[in-house]
Write a protein that holds these residues in place. Sequence first.
Motif, PDB file in Angstrom:
ATOM      1  N   ALA A   1      35.389  30.926  25.964  1.00 38.92           N
ATOM      2  CA  ALA A   1      36.164  31.636  26.979  1.00 38.92           C
ATOM      3  C   ALA A   1      37.223  32.491  26.295  1.00 38.92           C
ATOM      4  CB  ALA A   1      36.816  30.629  27.917  1.00 38.92           C
ATOM      5  N   ILE A   2      37.612  33.565  26.968  1.00 45.17           N
ATOM      6  CA  ILE A   2      38.693  34.401  26.448  1.00 45.17           C
ATOM      7  C   ILE A   2      40.007  33.980  27.115  1.00 45.17           C
ATOM      8  CG2 ILE A   2      37.166  36.339  25.952  1.00 45.17           C
ATOM      9  CD1 ILE A   2      38.276  37.692  28.508  1.00 45.17           C
ATOM     10  N   ASP A   3      41.117  34.413  26.560  1.00 42.08           N
ATOM     11  CA  ASP A   3      42.421  34.128  27.155  1.00 42.08           C
ATOM     12  C   ASP A   3      42.530  34.918  28.478  1.00 42.08           C
ATOM     13  OD1 ASP A   3      45.217  34.137  27.783  1.00 42.08           O
ATOM     14  OD2 ASP A   3      45.632  33.658  25.681  1.00 42.08           O
ATOM     15  N   PRO A   4      42.908  34.254  29.577  1.00 41.75           N
ATOM     16  CA  PRO A   4      42.994  34.969  30.871  1.00 41.75           C
ATOM     17  C   PRO A   4      43.896  36.202  30.828  1.00 41.75           C
ATOM     18  CG  PRO A   4      43.230  32.599  31.204  1.00 41.75           C
ATOM     19  CD  PRO A   4      43.229  32.823  29.711  1.00 41.75           C
ATOM     20  N   LYS A   5      44.855  36.238  29.916  1.00 39.86           N
ATOM     21  CA  LYS A   5      45.733  37.424  29.879  1.00 39.86           C
ATOM     22  C   LYS A   5      45.001  38.653  29.342  1.00 39.86           C
ATOM     23  CE  LYS A   5      48.306  36.383  25.541  1.00 39.86           C
ATOM     24  NZ  LYS A   5      47.308  36.930  24.631  1.00 39.86           N
ATOM     25  N   ASP A   6      43.834  38.437  28.699  1.00 35.35           N
ATOM     26  CA  ASP A   6      43.059  39.560  28.151  1.00 35.35           C
ATOM     27  C   ASP A   6      41.936  40.031  29.081  1.00 35.35           C
ATOM     28  OD1 ASP A   6      44.558  39.429  25.794  1.00 35.35           O
ATOM     29  OD2 ASP A   6      43.211  37.925  24.911  1.00 35.35           O
ATOM     30  N   VAL A   7      41.813  39.414  30.258  1.00 32.64           N
ATOM     31  CA  VAL A   7      40.655  39.700  31.114  1.00 32.64           C
ATOM     32  C   VAL A   7      40.576  41.186  31.485  1.00 32.64           C
ATOM     33  CG1 VAL A   7      41.870  39.121  33.281  1.00 32.64           C
ATOM     34  CG2 VAL A   7      39.364  38.910  33.141  1.00 32.64           C
TER      35      VAL A   7
ATOM     36  N   ARG B   1      47.672  44.624  36.643  1.00 36.38           N
ATOM     37  CA  ARG B   1      48.749  44.112  35.793  1.00 36.38           C
ATOM     38  C   ARG B   1      50.075  44.718  36.247  1.00 36.38           C
ATOM     39  NH1 ARG B   1      44.311  43.814  32.225  1.00 36.38           N
ATOM     40  NH2 ARG B   1      44.413  41.960  30.887  1.00 36.38           N
ATOM     41  N   ASP B   2      51.151  43.966  36.059  1.00 40.06           N
ATOM     42  CA  ASP B   2      52.465  44.522  36.390  1.00 40.06           C
ATOM     43  C   ASP B   2      52.962  45.371  35.213  1.00 40.06           C
ATOM     44  OD1 ASP B   2      53.475  42.799  34.456  1.00 40.06           O
ATOM     45  OD2 ASP B   2      54.272  41.349  35.897  1.00 40.06           O
ATOM     46  N   ALA B   3      54.176  45.904  35.355  1.00 45.58           N
ATOM     47  CA  ALA B   3      54.704  46.824  34.341  1.00 45.58           C
ATOM     48  C   ALA B   3      54.818  46.167  32.971  1.00 45.58           C
ATOM     49  CB  ALA B   3      56.074  47.347  34.785  1.00 45.58           C
ATOM     50  N   ALA B   4      54.963  44.835  32.969  1.00 45.25           N
ATOM     51  CA  ALA B   4      55.090  44.116  31.702  1.00 45.25           C
ATOM     52  C   ALA B   4      53.724  43.745  31.120  1.00 45.25           C
ATOM     53  CB  ALA B   4      55.928  42.853  31.909  1.00 45.25           C
ATOM     54  N   GLY B   5      52.651  44.114  31.847  1.00 48.03           N
ATOM     55  CA  GLY B   5      51.313  43.821  31.341  1.00 48.03           C
ATOM     56  C   GLY B   5      50.765  42.473  31.767  1.00 48.03           C
ATOM     57  N   LYS B   6      51.502  41.775  32.608  1.00 46.10           N
ATOM     58  CA  LYS B   6      51.066  40.452  33.059  1.00 46.10           C
ATOM     59  C   LYS B   6      50.020  40.627  34.172  1.00 46.10           C
ATOM     60  CE  LYS B   6      53.225  36.116  34.676  1.00 46.10           C
ATOM     61  NZ  LYS B   6      52.506  35.877  35.911  1.00 46.10           N
ATOM     62  N   VAL B   7      48.948  39.844  34.092  1.00 45.99           N
ATOM     63  CA  VAL B   7      47.887  39.941  35.098  1.00 45.99           C
ATOM     64  C   VAL B   7      48.413  39.430  36.444  1.00 45.99           C
ATOM     65  CG1 VAL B   7      45.626  39.075  35.787  1.00 45.99           C
ATOM     66  CG2 VAL B   7      46.035  39.712  33.398  1.00 45.99           C
ATOM     67  N   THR B   8      48.310  40.289  37.470  1.00 47.69           N
ATOM     68  CA  THR B   8      48.785  39.882  38.798  1.00 47.69           C
ATOM     69  C   THR B   8      47.632  39.598  39.751  1.00 47.69           C
ATOM     70  OG1 THR B   8      48.981  42.198  39.424  1.00 47.69           O
ATOM     71  CG2 THR B   8      50.974  41.107  38.608  1.00 47.69           C
ATOM     72  N   SER B   9      46.471  40.192  39.525  1.00 48.01           N
ATOM     73  CA  SER B   9      45.314  39.826  40.345  1.00 48.01           C
ATOM     74  C   SER B   9      44.020  40.181  39.635  1.00 48.01           C
ATOM     75  CB  SER B   9      45.389  40.477  41.740  1.00 48.01           C
ATOM     76  OG  SER B   9      44.750  41.730  41.728  1.00 48.01           O
TER      77      SER B   9
END
Length: 195
Positions: free
Chosen positions: A85-91, A124-132
């Motif tokens: 699996a990959i890291d969810p933040k890289d999806v 992703r939000d402005a900080a690059g965090k996955v939001t949906s």
Amino acid sequence: MAFDYKVKRTEADAKARVDAYVEPRDCFIWFTGNRWGWQSFSETGDTPCAHYVAHQVGLRGSGSVVCAAGYLVRVSDVVSRLGDAIDPKDVCPGDVWARLKGAARSGGGNEPTSHCGMVTAVLRDAAGKVTSVSITHCSSGQRRVAVDDWRRRFGGGGHFYRLPDRERSAETDANLPRLLKGFAFRPPFTPVRTG
Ligand SMILES: [Zn+2]
């Protein structure tokens, strides 16, 4: 229509028994042998989600359960071909989402069923965090190819996978852009095997 196991089925009989929402539909059958002929996976308890994903990314099987066009039909077979699996933040769109029945959930408890789908949108939000994350999946529960939010519908469970380079093909490259534009699946060059 009751399933009469005593009647030998033709390929056309089996195709007619594939649930209407299955995508792609004509190949969701298998040859059981000369005695009973063809059977639809809709009658064997196999849900169509992994078959949908296998066609989109081009995962054919050998020595395992496959559709009439040679593609994988089981979630566990798809996952084992995708590697870690990959890291969810890289999806990213084009990745595969899958969960396996009984696997531990990050929030506690266990996954209720095996299921999988294609990641078709990531916000992703402005900080690059996955939001949906949007998952497009052939859903036996909804009886359609549905688009659902990963956290809302699947509780943020399962894992994301990126198709390894060794599994990429011209077929993958033909299918994914169509999928990500929202087009229905159309087999590009996958004739259904007969006999
Ligand atoms: Zn197929």
